[in-house]
Motif scaffolding. Structure first.
Motif, PDB file in Angstrom:
ATOM      1  N   PRO A 350      27.895  13.564  -4.423  1.00  0.00           N
ATOM      2  CA  PRO A 350      29.070  12.956  -3.789  1.00  0.00           C
ATOM      3  C   PRO A 350      30.281  13.880  -3.921  1.00  0.00           C
ATOM      4  O   PRO A 350      30.323  14.716  -4.826  1.00  0.00           O
ATOM      5  CB  PRO A 350      29.291  11.671  -4.590  1.00  0.00           C
ATOM      6  N   VAL A 351      31.227  13.740  -3.011  1.00  0.00           N
ATOM      7  CA  VAL A 351      32.451  14.550  -3.079  1.00  0.00           C
ATOM      8  C   VAL A 351      33.671  13.638  -3.056  1.00  0.00           C
ATOM      9  O   VAL A 351      33.573  12.480  -2.644  1.00  0.00           O
ATOM     10  CB  VAL A 351      32.546  15.570  -1.919  1.00  0.00           C
ATOM     11  N   LYS A 352      34.781  14.186  -3.487  1.00  0.00           N
ATOM     12  CA  LYS A 352      36.067  13.493  -3.356  1.00  0.00           C
ATOM     13  C   LYS A 352      36.849  14.167  -2.251  1.00  0.00           C
ATOM     14  O   LYS A 352      36.910  15.402  -2.178  1.00  0.00           O
ATOM     15  CB  LYS A 352      36.839  13.580  -4.671  1.00  0.00           C
ATOM     16  N   VAL A 353      37.430  13.345  -1.373  1.00  0.00           N
ATOM     17  CA  VAL A 353      38.269  13.867  -0.291  1.00  0.00           C
ATOM     18  C   VAL A 353      39.723  13.622  -0.673  1.00  0.00           C
ATOM     19  O   VAL A 353      40.116  12.474  -0.917  1.00  0.00           O
ATOM     20  CB  VAL A 353      37.965  13.142   1.045  1.00  0.00           C
ATOM     21  N   HIS A 354      40.484  14.689  -0.740  1.00  0.00           N
ATOM     22  CA  HIS A 354      41.884  14.561  -1.138  1.00  0.00           C
ATOM     23  C   HIS A 354      42.737  14.392   0.118  1.00  0.00           C
ATOM     24  O   HIS A 354      43.197  15.354   0.712  1.00  0.00           O
ATOM     25  CB  HIS A 354      42.306  15.775  -1.967  1.00  0.00           C
TER      26      HIS A 354
END
Ligand code: THG
Length: 370
Positions: A350-354
């Motif tokens: 999973p990734v975090k979108v800033h």
């Protein structure tokens, strides 16, 4: 906060500009030194027309770079890593262009319009200068110029009926990217089965800029029974479909392999072309990032990102950037297209979108999303 677009003589207007304005044009960007319509104030209706009906788009910003003369084909071959064997008058090809480092510098549709003339229907970069420079430096017998040609797109599942009612039933048999010269009321144009959506449709390459408003009116009239309305290259649909927006999704180093354009190029062909050596080295090295989709959590987005959004994983490590985002009614999720580091893809992490409004969790998926 919205900002007014200053109109002035430095940026060119499309032959359809006044018709688009009369149809309620509400937003525009700049592309190939021209105003590019980007909205008519009702994004939901514009999306719905494209997915379920038919829309007409002023895409005159897709300028043509004409290569004309005995060396037209030789120049085209040098400009693109696409294999142009078997190119014939009447069949277009998607033909990415690379610089000598192997980075993509445009992704035109290439049309052989006659035996000694080829058009590059370009995305947003100055390919006329590049092509003329290469032709001159190589001593080629070819002229490079921008002809008076302005595409009008008719897109959506009902586009074929509108265009058949205007041009005749022969258009139903046109293959994808195939085209033919045609006149409506004496207005000269090329009719092509093409367009920057996966909903099907046509493009009228108007060949007389003084008749743009006339052509617009004819299409609007013929489209009435099918509920035609104005639209623009559609932000949501193109993300769902994973179509590349050159300059938005790409940076100075984006390669065809990263962008998923490997199937459109042939670096083992006998002909030489700009970037051949670099592309061999890049293929050998393998990619470190790839053009992917994102499914993003949070409340439905109402706008899109003004700048690329940074992506991180594993609690802060760099994972790439998202270049375009929207809420997708068909995916029932926020979505984006993004350049994602290969190790993140391999780990299925999973990734975090800033985002401008805070951090959101996202999942990386293959394109197309729909
Ligand atoms: N129409 C015209 N010129 C253009 C565009 C256009 N120039 C710039 C830009 N758009 C070119 N980019 C694309 C990118 C993808 C497609 C069309 C134009 C496209 N791709 C299909 C796909 O990816 O499934 C099919 C590709 C193929 O099979 O060859 O349609 O829109 N005049």
């Amino acid at each position: 906060m919205s900002i007014t677009l200053s109109l002035g003589p430095r940026v060119r207007k499309s032959p359809y500009f006044e018709s688009a304005r009369a149809a309620g044009l509400a937003a525009a960007s700049v592309y190939n030194h021209m105003y590019m319509p980007t909205g008519y104030g009702d994004p939901a209706a514009e999306y719905d027309r494209l997915i379920n009906g038919v829309a007409m788009w002023d895409v005159a910003v897709e300028r043509q770079v004409a290569l004309k003369g005995p060396d037209a084909l030789a120049l085209a071959r040098y400009l693109t890593p696409r294999n142009l064997d078997g190119l014939v008058v009447g069949q277009g090809k998607y033909a990415p262009l690379c610089n000598f480092e192997g980075a993509v510098i445009n992704d035109p549709v290439l049309l052989q319009v006659s035996e000694d003339e080829i058009w590059l229907s370009i995305a947003d970069s100055d390919i006329k200068l590049w092509a003329a420079g290469i032709a001159g430096a190589r001593g080629m017998d070819v002229s490079v110029f921008e002809p008076d040609v302005s595409p009008l797109a008719i897109q959506g599942p009902k586009a074929v009926d509108v265009v058949a009612s205007l041009c005749g039933d022969w258009v139903r048999d046109l293959r994808y990217f195939a085209f033919r010269s045609h006149e409506i009321n004496g207005i000269p144009m090329i009719v092509a089965r093409s367009g920057w959506s996966k909903q099907g449709g046509f493009e009228f390459y108007l060949q007389d800029g003084s008749r743009g408003d006339e052509l617009w009116a004819l299409v609007a009239e013929a489209g009435k029974p099918y509920g035609i309305g104005p639209g623009t290259p559609n932000y949501i649909e193109r993300i769902e479909s994973g179509l590349i927006s050159y300059g938005a999704d790409t940076d100075d180093a984006s390669t065809p392999f990263e962008l998923g354009l490997g199937k459109f190029i042939d670096i083992d062909q006998a002909h030489d072309f700009a970037g051949k050596k670099a592309l061999h080295a890049l293929r050998e090295a393998g990619v470190t990032r790839r053009f992917m989709g994102l499914l993003i959590g949070g409340d439905p987005f109402t706008g899109t990102n003004e700048s690329p959004w940074r992506l991180t994983w594993r609690g802060g490590d760099h994972a790439g950037y998202a270049s375009a985002s929207a809420y997708s009614p068909r995916a029932e999720s926020n979505i984006a297209v993004a350049m994602v580091r290969s190790e993140v893809i391999a780990a299925a992490a999973p990734v975090k979108v800033h985002t401008d409004a805070g951090d959101l969790d996202a999942r990386v998926v293959e394109l197309p999303i729909i």
